[in-house]
Scaffold this active site. Structure first.
Site, short mmCIF file in Angstrom:
data_model
loop_
_atom_site.label_atom_id
_atom_site.label_comp_id
_atom_site.label_asym_id
_atom_site.label_seq_id
_atom_site.Cartn_x
_atom_site.Cartn_y
_atom_site.Cartn_z
N SER A 73 0.85 -1.07 0.29
CA SER A 73 0.06 0.05 0.09
C SER A 73 0.85 1.22 -0.05
CB SER A 73 -0.93 0.08 1.08
OG SER A 73 -0.09 0.26 2.36
N LYS A 74 0.41 2.32 0.00
CA LYS A 74 1.07 3.65 -0.14
C LYS A 74 1.95 3.78 1.05
CE LYS A 74 -3.08 3.83 -1.67
NZ LYS A 74 -3.08 2.30 -1.94
N ARG A 75 1.68 2.95 2.10
CA ARG A 75 2.58 3.00 3.43
C ARG A 75 3.90 2.45 3.07
NH1 ARG A 75 3.37 5.37 7.01
NH2 ARG A 75 4.26 3.83 8.43
N HIS A 76 4.09 1.69 1.89
CA HIS A 76 5.38 1.20 1.52
C HIS A 76 6.19 1.99 0.48
CE1 HIS A 76 2.89 -2.13 2.78
NE2 HIS A 76 4.13 -2.69 3.44
N GLY A 77 5.56 3.15 0.24
CA GLY A 77 6.05 4.14 -0.61
C GLY A 77 5.46 3.97 -2.00
#
Length: 487
Positions: A247-251
């Site tokens: 997800s966006k959490r991973h960049g």
RNA sequence: GGCGGUAUCGUCUAGGGGACUAGGACACAGCCCUCUCAAGGCUGGAACACGGGUUCGAAUCCCGUUACCGCUACCA
């Protein structure tokens, strides 16, 4: 795999965001198999969720696929355009008694679901509307009472031989009478997918394994609609470094993000191909698209979710950067040079031999195109920026370095023949004469020429810079060193 | 909760009952090469989730446990 003769495959993303690496990988496997087997690769945009679908996303999907080099056959299918057929299929199911109208409101369903959960049980639709007398159903329809259409799940078991998981089966009793048509007359995902896949004559459905539990519902729909079943292949998910769904959490998660970061499309494709698939045995990991096509087989599909490792992607990119034919590298990176303001693409191609020499020197030293472009800065323009750390280390004693550089300049000025062999001989001779190691001469010279402590071989740098500019930069460095010594 | 799926170095993977003192790649460490940095070469540490079976023999087959993931919508 032997029974996969020219399969018709499709990639069916919903345009609710950019092309995600997981989606790209699914598209890639479908494409690879189609190209490997002489099959057909179709593209369908699942835009039935009007609230979330956007034209921007649709464009981003097209661009992402094109960038990766995944071309599709036939016209793009927009699911939203098939509404009439979806409704006709629902009506046919109703007519054949395979589905029924349900007048329960969403509120009632939610209430019952909450009650069931509070009692610790699992909610299952109790089919109360299926037991309504025909006359009552007619009366409500005539009265305009809203209803959804539910599929009547038959007793028994639904199973299939998945190409990656082998046999998977579900007891039908665990599957609810699912809704296929909303009260506004629009289709629910499972109906739309099956209806479209039948219409597109898809023979192999290869998609993420998050669809495994949709599959029995879809199989029942195929059977109820009297259509032949396709084969199914469920691919493992791609997770982030923490083992959770990407997800966006991973960049960066969109392929476009990597494109802008300076990842080359061939490297991205190569990296993605090796996530969830392996040719088996010992194999060379760095492969071209063509080699991937030849090596691809559903036999090598893995079952386990894999973690997306950006470090390995970068390594892969460095490999492609170093191995690609130089003219391809030129085509891929020239626009980045233009964007950096160094020179236009035309100017670069006008100096093609020089540019290729520069790229040859730089490409083994960079992993990302952005790094390569940054390292190219000293070769454009007249002046260089001196990096503080390089200055601190190599120009530590300005009073001692300056005469050394002056001697270097004088030696070079005496030679009109500007070739690396000559320069190296002259420099080593000079170092001997001065009683210092070659590094003592060459390292400060490197700072004078490119401003940093690292660069290609110094003699290549001088050739790239040219005689005049090299001499001017040394002179400029001498002036700078004089200031430093005075300070 | 129910249903389904998965389980080999930190990560990607090879492995399909004996060839396994488990191989390769990324990352990491060291060495070599060397004008620097890369690239390249060499070396090193590092894994079969756990417990039961089956078998002469299990990373490989079966069962259970655990963990993780997915689905469980009038989303796709």
């Amino acid at each position: 795999m032997s029974d996969l003769v020219a399969p018709r495959l499709r990639f069916a993303p919903s345009p609710t965001g950019y092309l995600h690496v997981g989606g790209a990988r699914t598209a890639l496997f479908n494409w690879l198999l189609a190209r490997r087997t002489g099959g057909t690769f179709l593209l369908r945009i699942e835009d039935t969720d009007k609230a979330r679908s956007t034209d921007d996303s649709t464009r981003a999907i097209f661009e992402g696929l094109r960038w990766l080099g995944l071309d599709w056959d036939e016209e793009v299918v927009f699911q939203g355009a098939n509404l009439p057929r979806h409704q006709a299929d629902a009506a046919a199911l109703l007519a054949r008694g395979r589905a029924y109208r349900c007048f329960c409101t969403p509120e009632e369903i939610a209430e019952r679901r909450a009650a069931a959960e509070a009692a610790g049980g699992a909610f299952a639709y109790d089919r109360r509307c299926d037991h309504l007398p025909a006359a009552e159903v007619e009366r409500r329809v005539a009265a305009g009472t809203p209803f959804v259409v539910r599929f009547r799940v038959p007793a028994g078991e639904t199973a299939w031989d998945d190409l990656v998981h082998e046999r998977i089966s579900f007891p039908n009793k665990d599957i609810d009478d699912f809704v296929i048509l909303r009260s506004d007359g629009t289709p629910i995902y499972n109906l739309a997918v099956v209806s479209d896949d039948i219409a597109m004559r898809v023979t192999l459905v290869m998609r993420g394994d998050d669809h495994i539990s949709n599959t029995p519902k879809q199989i029942m729909l195929y059977e109820a609609l009297g259509a032949p079943l396709p084969r199914f292949a469920h691919l493992p998910m791609i997770h982030g470094t923490d083992g959770k769904k990407l997800s966006k959490r991973h960049g960066a998660t969109a392929v476009g993000d990597y494109q802008h970061l300076g990842i080359l499309a061939p490297a991205m494709v190569n990296f993605l191909a090796l996530l969830g698939w392996s040719p088996g045995g010992d194999f060379e990991e760095v492969m071209t698209l063509d080699q991937l096509v030849h090596a691809f087989s559903t036999d090598g599909l893995l079952r386990k979710a894999s973690v997306f490792d950006p470090k390995k992607l970068e390594w892969m990119n460095g490999q492609h950067l170093a191995k690609l034919p130089i003219h391809e590298v030129e085509a891929l990176v020239a626009p980045h040079f233009a964007r950096a303001g160094y020179a236009t693409v035309d100017e670069l191609s006008a100096r093609r031999d020089w540019f290729h020499h520069l790229l040859e020197q730089l490409r083994v030293r960079a992993r990302l195109v952005d790094e390569l472009v940054a390292q190219a800065a000293p070769y454009f323009g007249e002046t260089v920026a001196y990096a503080p750390d390089a200055v601190a280390k190599q120009w530590k004693d300005p009073a001692a370095v300056r005469p050394l550089l002056a001697a270097v300049r004088e030696t070079l000025e005496a030679h009109l023949d500007w070739n690396p062999v000559m320069m190296e001989e002259a420099m080593r001779a000079l170092a001997d004469a001065k009683g210092v190691g070659a590094g003592k001469l060459l390292q400060p010279l490197r700072v004078a020429l490119v401003g940093t402590a690292a660069s290609p071989g110094i003699f290549d740098v001088m050739v790239l810079l040219g005689r005049d500019r090299t001499l001017r930069r040394i002179a400029a460095a001498e002036a700078r060193l004089a200031e430093m010594a005075a300070a």
